[in-house]
Design a protein around this motif. Structure first.
Motif, PDB file in Angstrom:
ATOM      1  N   ASP A  38     -11.109  -3.288  -9.018  1.00  0.00           N
ATOM      2  CA  ASP A  38     -10.024  -3.847  -9.830  1.00  0.00           C
ATOM      3  C   ASP A  38      -9.760  -2.957 -11.036  1.00  0.00           C
ATOM      4  O   ASP A  38      -9.828  -3.398 -12.177  1.00  0.00           O
ATOM      5  CB  ASP A  38     -10.405  -5.263 -10.262  1.00  0.00           C
ATOM      6  CG  ASP A  38      -9.198  -6.105 -10.585  1.00  0.00           C
ATOM      7  OD1 ASP A  38      -8.089  -5.713 -10.188  1.00  0.00           O
ATOM      8  OD2 ASP A  38      -9.379  -7.153 -11.229  1.00  0.00           O
ATOM      9  N   ASP A  48     -13.103  -3.761 -20.502  1.00  0.00           N
ATOM     10  CA  ASP A  48     -12.993  -4.953 -19.655  1.00  0.00           C
ATOM     11  C   ASP A  48     -12.855  -4.582 -18.181  1.00  0.00           C
ATOM     12  O   ASP A  48     -13.342  -5.299 -17.310  1.00  0.00           O
ATOM     13  CB  ASP A  48     -11.793  -5.816 -20.083  1.00  0.00           C
ATOM     14  CG  ASP A  48     -12.015  -6.461 -21.433  1.00  0.00           C
ATOM     15  OD1 ASP A  48     -13.198  -6.635 -21.809  1.00  0.00           O
ATOM     16  OD2 ASP A  48     -11.024  -6.783 -22.102  1.00  0.00           O
ATOM     17  N   ASP A  49     -12.188  -3.453 -17.905  1.00  0.00           N
ATOM     18  CA  ASP A  49     -12.067  -2.984 -16.522  1.00  0.00           C
ATOM     19  C   ASP A  49     -13.442  -2.667 -15.938  1.00  0.00           C
ATOM     20  O   ASP A  49     -13.730  -3.016 -14.800  1.00  0.00           O
ATOM     21  CB  ASP A  49     -11.183  -1.733 -16.445  1.00  0.00           C
ATOM     22  CG  ASP A  49      -9.758  -1.996 -16.895  1.00  0.00           C
ATOM     23  OD1 ASP A  49      -9.286  -3.133 -16.714  1.00  0.00           O
ATOM     24  OD2 ASP A  49      -9.130  -1.064 -17.425  1.00  0.00           O
ATOM     25  N   ARG A  51     -16.293  -3.925 -16.829  1.00  0.00           N
ATOM     26  CA  ARG A  51     -17.085  -5.149 -16.665  1.00  0.00           C
ATOM     27  C   ARG A  51     -16.685  -5.922 -15.413  1.00  0.00           C
ATOM     28  O   ARG A  51     -17.472  -6.697 -14.890  1.00  0.00           O
ATOM     29  CB  ARG A  51     -16.938  -6.024 -17.901  1.00  0.00           C
ATOM     30  CG  ARG A  51     -17.707  -5.479 -19.083  1.00  0.00           C
ATOM     31  CD  ARG A  51     -17.811  -6.477 -20.215  1.00  0.00           C
ATOM     32  NE  ARG A  51     -18.683  -5.966 -21.237  1.00  0.00           N
ATOM     33  CZ  ARG A  51     -18.292  -5.310 -22.315  1.00  0.00           C
ATOM     34  NH1 ARG A  51     -17.011  -5.077 -22.510  1.00  0.00           N
ATOM     35  NH2 ARG A  51     -19.165  -4.878 -23.199  1.00  0.00           N
ATOM     36  N   ARG A  52     -15.474  -5.734 -14.930  1.00  0.00           N
ATOM     37  CA  ARG A  52     -15.013  -6.447 -13.732  1.00  0.00           C
ATOM     38  C   ARG A  52     -15.326  -5.719 -12.430  1.00  0.00           C
ATOM     39  O   ARG A  52     -15.194  -6.285 -11.350  1.00  0.00           O
ATOM     40  CB  ARG A  52     -13.497  -6.662 -13.811  1.00  0.00           C
ATOM     41  CG  ARG A  52     -13.075  -7.775 -14.713  1.00  0.00           C
ATOM     42  CD  ARG A  52     -11.618  -8.125 -14.480  1.00  0.00           C
ATOM     43  NE  ARG A  52     -10.751  -6.966 -14.438  1.00  0.00           N
ATOM     44  CZ  ARG A  52     -10.038  -6.500 -15.467  1.00  0.00           C
ATOM     45  NH1 ARG A  52     -10.084  -7.096 -16.619  1.00  0.00           N
ATOM     46  NH2 ARG A  52      -9.262  -5.443 -15.322  1.00  0.00           N
TER      47      ARG A  52
END
Length: 90
Positions: A38, A48-49, A51-52
């Motif tokens: 993702d 945040d990228d 962490r996903r």
């Protein structure tokens, strides 16, 4: 009579080999069961990228805990870099 059984066995093994090679009816459709990464296709990758992100499991692949630890560390570094970048703008 013995030759008849020998020929029958050879024909049976040949038929099994043809089926195994895919010459018989087609097998079911192959689908990709790996999770999609993702990540944005273009532009910078944000904390945040990272962490996903989840990787698919593979036989003799990487240890998930090590990959997760590295991603957390990278996300922390990117996050601190993002904060410094926002402070420079203000």
């Amino acid at each position: 009579m013995m030759w008849f059984f020998a020929i029958l066995i050879v024909l049976a093994l040949g038929g099994i080999a043809l089926l195994a090679a895919g010459k018989g009816t087609p097998m079911s459709e192959v689908y990709d069961d790996r999770p999609d990464l993702d990540l944005p296709p273009t532009g910078p990758i944000r904390s945040d990228d990272l962490r996903r992100v989840r990787f698919s499991l593979a036989f003799r692949g990487y240890r998930m805990s090590e990959v997760d630890a590295l991603l957390d560390r990278l996300a922390g570094q990117v996050e601190s870099s993002e904060r410094r970048g926002y402070e420079d703008v203000d």
